[in-house]
Motif scaffolding. Sequence first.
Motif, short mmCIF file in Angstrom:
data_model
loop_
_atom_site.label_atom_id
_atom_site.label_comp_id
_atom_site.label_asym_id
_atom_site.label_seq_id
_atom_site.Cartn_x
_atom_site.Cartn_y
_atom_site.Cartn_z
N GLU A 294 -16.29 -18.62 69.04
CA GLU A 294 -16.14 -18.10 67.68
C GLU A 294 -15.64 -19.18 66.73
OE1 GLU A 294 -15.18 -13.40 68.60
OE2 GLU A 294 -13.51 -14.75 68.14
N LEU A 295 -16.04 -19.07 65.46
CA LEU A 295 -15.60 -20.00 64.43
C LEU A 295 -15.84 -19.38 63.06
CD1 LEU A 295 -18.28 -22.83 64.03
CD2 LEU A 295 -18.60 -20.90 65.57
N VAL A 296 -15.12 -19.88 62.07
CA VAL A 296 -15.35 -19.50 60.67
C VAL A 296 -15.64 -20.78 59.90
CG1 VAL A 296 -14.46 -18.36 58.61
CG2 VAL A 296 -13.76 -17.55 60.88
N ILE A 297 -16.79 -20.79 59.20
CA ILE A 297 -17.22 -21.95 58.44
C ILE A 297 -17.05 -21.65 56.96
CG2 ILE A 297 -19.15 -23.46 57.87
CD1 ILE A 297 -20.30 -22.81 60.65
N HIS A 298 -16.22 -22.46 56.28
CA HIS A 298 -15.95 -22.30 54.86
C HIS A 298 -16.64 -23.39 54.06
CE1 HIS A 298 -12.52 -20.89 57.26
NE2 HIS A 298 -12.36 -19.96 56.34
N PHE B 223 -18.07 -17.99 56.27
CA PHE B 223 -19.01 -17.36 57.20
C PHE B 223 -18.33 -17.16 58.55
CE2 PHE B 223 -21.64 -20.05 54.37
CZ PHE B 223 -22.51 -19.10 53.86
N GLU B 224 -18.18 -15.90 58.95
CA GLU B 224 -17.67 -15.62 60.29
C GLU B 224 -18.84 -15.76 61.25
OE1 GLU B 224 -15.38 -12.07 60.72
OE2 GLU B 224 -14.47 -12.25 58.73
N LEU C 49 -20.97 -12.41 59.44
CA LEU C 49 -20.43 -11.80 58.23
C LEU C 49 -20.05 -12.90 57.25
CD1 LEU C 49 -19.38 -9.04 56.97
CD2 LEU C 49 -17.14 -9.67 57.92
N ALA C 50 -20.36 -12.70 55.97
CA ALA C 50 -20.00 -13.67 54.94
C ALA C 50 -19.03 -13.03 53.94
CB ALA C 50 -21.24 -14.16 54.20
N HIS C 51 -18.07 -13.83 53.51
CA HIS C 51 -17.14 -13.44 52.44
C HIS C 51 -17.45 -14.32 51.24
CE1 HIS C 51 -14.47 -11.25 55.29
NE2 HIS C 51 -14.88 -12.17 56.13
N ILE C 52 -17.81 -13.72 50.12
CA ILE C 52 -18.10 -14.47 48.90
C ILE C 52 -17.18 -13.96 47.80
CG2 ILE C 52 -19.86 -15.11 47.21
CD1 ILE C 52 -21.96 -14.60 49.36
N ASP C 53 -16.41 -14.87 47.24
CA ASP C 53 -15.46 -14.49 46.19
C ASP C 53 -16.21 -13.94 44.98
OD1 ASP C 53 -13.57 -14.62 43.98
OD2 ASP C 53 -12.34 -15.89 45.28
N GLU C 54 -15.79 -12.79 44.50
CA GLU C 54 -16.44 -12.16 43.34
C GLU C 54 -16.44 -13.06 42.12
OE1 GLU C 54 -18.06 -9.37 43.19
OE2 GLU C 54 -17.60 -8.57 45.18
N SER C 55 -15.45 -13.95 42.03
CA SER C 55 -15.34 -14.80 40.84
C SER C 55 -16.45 -15.84 40.74
CB SER C 55 -13.98 -15.52 40.83
OG SER C 55 -13.91 -16.46 41.89
N VAL C 56 -17.20 -16.08 41.83
CA VAL C 56 -18.27 -17.08 41.78
C VAL C 56 -19.65 -16.44 41.63
CG1 VAL C 56 -16.90 -18.66 43.18
CG2 VAL C 56 -18.66 -17.25 44.29
N MET C 57 -19.68 -15.11 41.48
CA MET C 57 -20.95 -14.41 41.38
C MET C 57 -21.49 -14.42 39.94
SD MET C 57 -21.62 -13.55 44.47
CE MET C 57 -23.01 -12.43 44.19
N GLN C 58 -22.80 -14.60 39.82
CA GLN C 58 -23.48 -14.49 38.53
C GLN C 58 -23.85 -13.04 38.26
OE1 GLN C 58 -26.55 -17.47 37.61
NE2 GLN C 58 -27.95 -15.76 37.28
N ASP C 59 -24.33 -12.37 39.30
CA ASP C 59 -24.59 -10.94 39.27
C ASP C 59 -24.50 -10.46 40.72
OD1 ASP C 59 -27.19 -11.31 40.57
OD2 ASP C 59 -27.93 -11.95 38.61
N GLU C 60 -24.88 -9.23 40.99
CA GLU C 60 -24.65 -8.68 42.32
C GLU C 60 -25.52 -9.32 43.41
OE1 GLU C 60 -27.64 -4.80 41.99
OE2 GLU C 60 -25.46 -4.53 41.87
N ARG C 61 -26.52 -10.12 43.03
CA ARG C 61 -27.40 -10.74 44.02
C ARG C 61 -27.42 -12.27 43.97
NH1 ARG C 61 -32.73 -10.02 43.65
NH2 ARG C 61 -32.99 -10.29 45.90
N HIS C 62 -26.71 -12.87 43.01
CA HIS C 62 -26.80 -14.32 42.84
C HIS C 62 -25.43 -14.96 42.64
CE1 HIS C 62 -30.77 -12.76 41.54
NE2 HIS C 62 -31.22 -13.82 42.20
N VAL C 63 -25.26 -16.11 43.30
CA VAL C 63 -24.07 -16.93 43.10
C VAL C 63 -24.33 -17.88 41.93
CG1 VAL C 63 -22.68 -18.78 44.12
CG2 VAL C 63 -23.35 -16.81 45.51
N ASP C 64 -23.31 -18.10 41.10
CA ASP C 64 -23.40 -19.04 39.99
C ASP C 64 -22.93 -20.41 40.49
OD1 ASP C 64 -22.87 -20.64 37.73
OD2 ASP C 64 -22.47 -18.87 36.49
N PRO C 65 -23.83 -21.41 40.58
CA PRO C 65 -23.43 -22.72 41.11
C PRO C 65 -22.26 -23.35 40.37
CG PRO C 65 -25.82 -22.58 40.90
CD PRO C 65 -25.25 -21.37 40.20
#
Length: 202
Positions: free
Chosen positions: A80-84, A133-134, A159-175
């Motif tokens: 097992e590992l978690v990749i950040h 990423f778990e 399983l992935a954890h994505i901080d809400e603060s980096v989201m552009q909308d519910e399906r896209h991350v804002d680079p």
Amino acid sequence: MQLDFTQLSKAEAYRWLASTVTPRPIAWVTTLSEDGQSNLAPFSFFQVISDSPPTLLINTSVREDGSVKDTLRNVRETGELVIHLVSAAQAEAMNATAAWLPHGVSEIEHAGIATVPSERVAPPRVVAAPVAFECQLAEIMPYPAENPSSLLIFARVLLAHIDESVMQDERHVDPAKLDLVGRLGGTQYSYTRDTFSMIRPK
């Protein structure tokens, strides 16, 4: 200029590859040993290699004395590992965990990194990481097979954890909000906030 890689030393080959194949994403990896000792280490020979099944790849080098890094040892023991991913705000903290510490000394504790329990795996998750990423170990592949200098960790994403603060909308991350750092050669790094768009031809 031409470089004959068949004639280069391992150190020279690394220097040229690491300074030209850039920028490289950084995997900031938490693991636990069988007895529960935590480890946190960065790797810049890292990439996504499959979406079905979703799989990430980390290259861990074999040291000159034949020993391996704690990350690999722990993954072998527990699977097992978690990749950040590393944001600009965490660059200094990530660099602190690259220090050469004795086996069994936790980089998490040494660098004062805040973590929380993961949901699917035992290794903890870095609180401030914008993406985590778990993962479950899929395979460890020695390379090259006849005289391995590297051991490739294939990590299947559960399983992935994505901080809400980096989201552009519910399906896209804002680079720009994600604001990751990339590895260049030597002591150099880059930011990913300066971007442009191109539409792929049909």
